[in-house]
Write a protein that holds these residues in place. Sequence first.
Motif, PDB file in Angstrom:
ATOM      1  N   THR A 102      -0.164  14.705  24.460  1.00 42.62           N
ATOM      2  CA  THR A 102       0.844  13.849  23.843  1.00 42.62           C
ATOM      3  C   THR A 102       0.426  12.398  24.018  1.00 42.62           C
ATOM      4  O   THR A 102       0.363  11.895  25.135  1.00 42.62           O
ATOM      5  CB  THR A 102       2.225  14.065  24.482  1.00 42.62           C
ATOM      6  OG1 THR A 102       2.580  15.451  24.360  1.00 42.62           O
ATOM      7  CG2 THR A 102       3.273  13.188  23.802  1.00 42.62           C
ATOM      8  N   VAL A 146       4.436  14.582  11.398  1.00 42.45           N
ATOM      9  CA  VAL A 146       3.848  14.500  12.743  1.00 42.45           C
ATOM     10  C   VAL A 146       4.831  13.890  13.743  1.00 42.45           C
ATOM     11  O   VAL A 146       4.999  14.394  14.859  1.00 42.45           O
ATOM     12  CB  VAL A 146       2.540  13.686  12.699  1.00 42.45           C
ATOM     13  CG1 VAL A 146       2.025  13.430  14.111  1.00 42.45           C
ATOM     14  CG2 VAL A 146       1.483  14.432  11.897  1.00 42.45           C
ATOM     15  N   LEU A 176      -3.534  12.160  15.275  1.00 44.52           N
ATOM     16  CA  LEU A 176      -2.445  12.369  16.228  1.00 44.52           C
ATOM     17  C   LEU A 176      -2.040  13.837  16.265  1.00 44.52           C
ATOM     18  O   LEU A 176      -1.801  14.412  17.336  1.00 44.52           O
ATOM     19  CB  LEU A 176      -1.252  11.494  15.837  1.00 44.52           C
ATOM     20  CG  LEU A 176      -0.013  11.572  16.726  1.00 44.52           C
ATOM     21  CD1 LEU A 176      -0.313  11.092  18.131  1.00 44.52           C
ATOM     22  CD2 LEU A 176       1.124  10.751  16.125  1.00 44.52           C
ATOM     23  N   GLY A 177      -1.981  14.451  15.084  1.00 45.22           N
ATOM     24  CA  GLY A 177      -1.666  15.879  15.029  1.00 45.22           C
ATOM     25  C   GLY A 177      -2.708  16.726  15.729  1.00 45.22           C
ATOM     26  O   GLY A 177      -2.386  17.722  16.382  1.00 45.22           O
ATOM     27  N   LEU A 203      -2.038  16.647  19.392  1.00 50.92           N
ATOM     28  CA  LEU A 203      -0.888  17.488  19.742  1.00 50.92           C
ATOM     29  C   LEU A 203      -1.265  18.965  19.721  1.00 50.92           C
ATOM     30  O   LEU A 203      -0.770  19.751  20.538  1.00 50.92           O
ATOM     31  CB  LEU A 203       0.270  17.219  18.773  1.00 50.92           C
ATOM     32  CG  LEU A 203       0.867  15.802  18.841  1.00 50.92           C
ATOM     33  CD1 LEU A 203       1.873  15.593  17.711  1.00 50.92           C
ATOM     34  CD2 LEU A 203       1.546  15.580  20.190  1.00 50.92           C
ATOM     35  N   GLY A 210      -2.590  20.015  22.876  1.00 49.09           N
ATOM     36  CA  GLY A 210      -1.668  19.888  24.005  1.00 49.09           C
ATOM     37  C   GLY A 210      -1.644  18.529  24.662  1.00 49.09           C
ATOM     38  O   GLY A 210      -1.189  18.401  25.802  1.00 49.09           O
ATOM     39  N   MET A 241       8.715  14.817  17.540  1.00 51.22           N
ATOM     40  CA  MET A 241       8.757  13.968  18.736  1.00 51.22           C
ATOM     41  C   MET A 241       9.954  13.023  18.716  1.00 51.22           C
ATOM     42  O   MET A 241      10.556  12.742  19.751  1.00 51.22           O
ATOM     43  CB  MET A 241       7.448  13.171  18.842  1.00 51.22           C
ATOM     44  CG  MET A 241       6.237  14.035  19.155  1.00 51.22           C
ATOM     45  SD  MET A 241       4.759  13.056  19.523  1.00 51.22           S
ATOM     46  CE  MET A 241       4.374  12.432  17.896  1.00 51.22           C
ATOM     47  N   GLY A 256       1.680   6.493  20.374  1.00 50.28           N
ATOM     48  CA  GLY A 256       1.997   7.659  19.550  1.00 50.28           C
ATOM     49  C   GLY A 256       2.471   7.278  18.164  1.00 50.28           C
ATOM     50  O   GLY A 256       3.135   8.060  17.494  1.00 50.28           O
TER      51      GLY A 256
END
Length: 512
Positions: free
Chosen positions: A345, A444, A336-337, A340, A343, A448, A325
Amino acid sequence: MIEQALVDLWHGFAVAGEPHNLMWSFIGVLIGNLIGVLPGMGALSAISMLLPLTYGLHVVPAVLMLAGIFYGSQYGGAIGAILLNLPCHPPHAVTCLDGYPLTKQGRGGTALGITMISSFFAASFGILVMVFASPLLLKVAFKFGPTEIFSIMLLGLVCGGTLSRGSALKGISMTLFGLLAGAVGTDVNSGVARFTFGFPELTDKLELVALALGLFGVTEFLININRMDAVIAGPTLKWRDMRPSRGEMKEAFWPMVRGTLVGTLFGAMPGTGPTITTFLAYALERKISKNPESFGKGAIAGVASPEAASHSKTQVDFIPTMSLGIPGDAVMALILGALLIHGITPGPELVTQHADLFWGLIASFWIGNILLVILNVPLIGLWVKLLRVPYRFLLPSALFFIAVGVYSTNNSLFEVGEVLFFGLIGVVFVSLKFPVSPILLGYVLGPMVEENFRRAVLLSNGEISVFVEKPISAVFMGITATVLLLQIYFAIQRGRSIRLCRRKANKEHLPG
């Protein structure tokens, strides 16, 4: 272990070879190649513009398309650098040093052929690294809890800020700006609206598409708005011109291997961009060359090494992004976005929980790179003609598609305003020499980082020391601290050097 990896890879080819997935992979490669050729645009702009399109797609074809844009643009950028001395994107600036002199010698086709071979070789090596590194990820998958994930992401934020071009302090400040942008919206735990400034539209957080298009799409075009001239036409090339001789291949082989290894090494390190990688590969090749004076005058090694480094890094960049990540650069942060948004991760468990996505993506790299080779042979003449399009036509067209793409996301004019706002903010930052890539990284990773920090502290009953008590977390926290201390040390040394130079200059100007 190796047998299982090969079985999984075969499954990945079955996923990537499905007609629907293959079509979107082809579209991504084609668009990426086209965008890579055009000056002032790049993978960031293209992915930002097409991100709304992926909302209606399944996650597998969506990610395959975005990945195709990424590595397709890497090859497209080399065309302008070699044929017209036009580095459309920073990583290809070093390719101009020897690529364009080769074109002036009538060997531009050879340079492009070497680039094509180097890119395919380096990408294949990077893919193999991903294939055989994945079983190791499975072993450590269950050793990562919120404490370890927080420490790794903190390292990614620090590396992304301090290793960007320019001042480390400016890079970290931009990362903090991105963290604040990621905090806008409703807090998941308390339900309190944060940093909305009275705008109800912001309670649902800032849109990733608006942020990315503003910072990398609108900003790029506003900076280059005065470039209204057309580019001079390049040479006419045929397929036979792109076939290097046996001697030229022999000259390019070891530089290609060394560049591939450099790109692979830096691809596994979060925060190192492709520009750093290509310049390091070029510097290494020139240092160990028996004829360093030939560099800058049309050395084959000066093209093969940086291009191989760029493509191997592009592939290996997906390892820290998918498994930990931690995006290696702004493009990886955008991908990566996208995960996400669907849905998913990213993390060590992604290999097992979303095997179709992970192995299909790896297999698509090979398919996509073969498509790149097939595409560029007949279309090289078309790409050269596209470089002649005046910027005054590119600018309004791109802004139009940016506005349409953002509006179509949620049918909201407010989000179009967000794009304009961040575009103007980006122009200010770039004018002041602030890197804007860390903003996207902070946006981003910020949510997290916050979520895993809260979980870790909650599970430890409020003990902050938990981050240095667990071995894996302690190692990453130690690396983070080392990176920060080194940057402080280098900043102090640079300050001393500047003061000494000023004192010396003042003494030389004193009378008598």
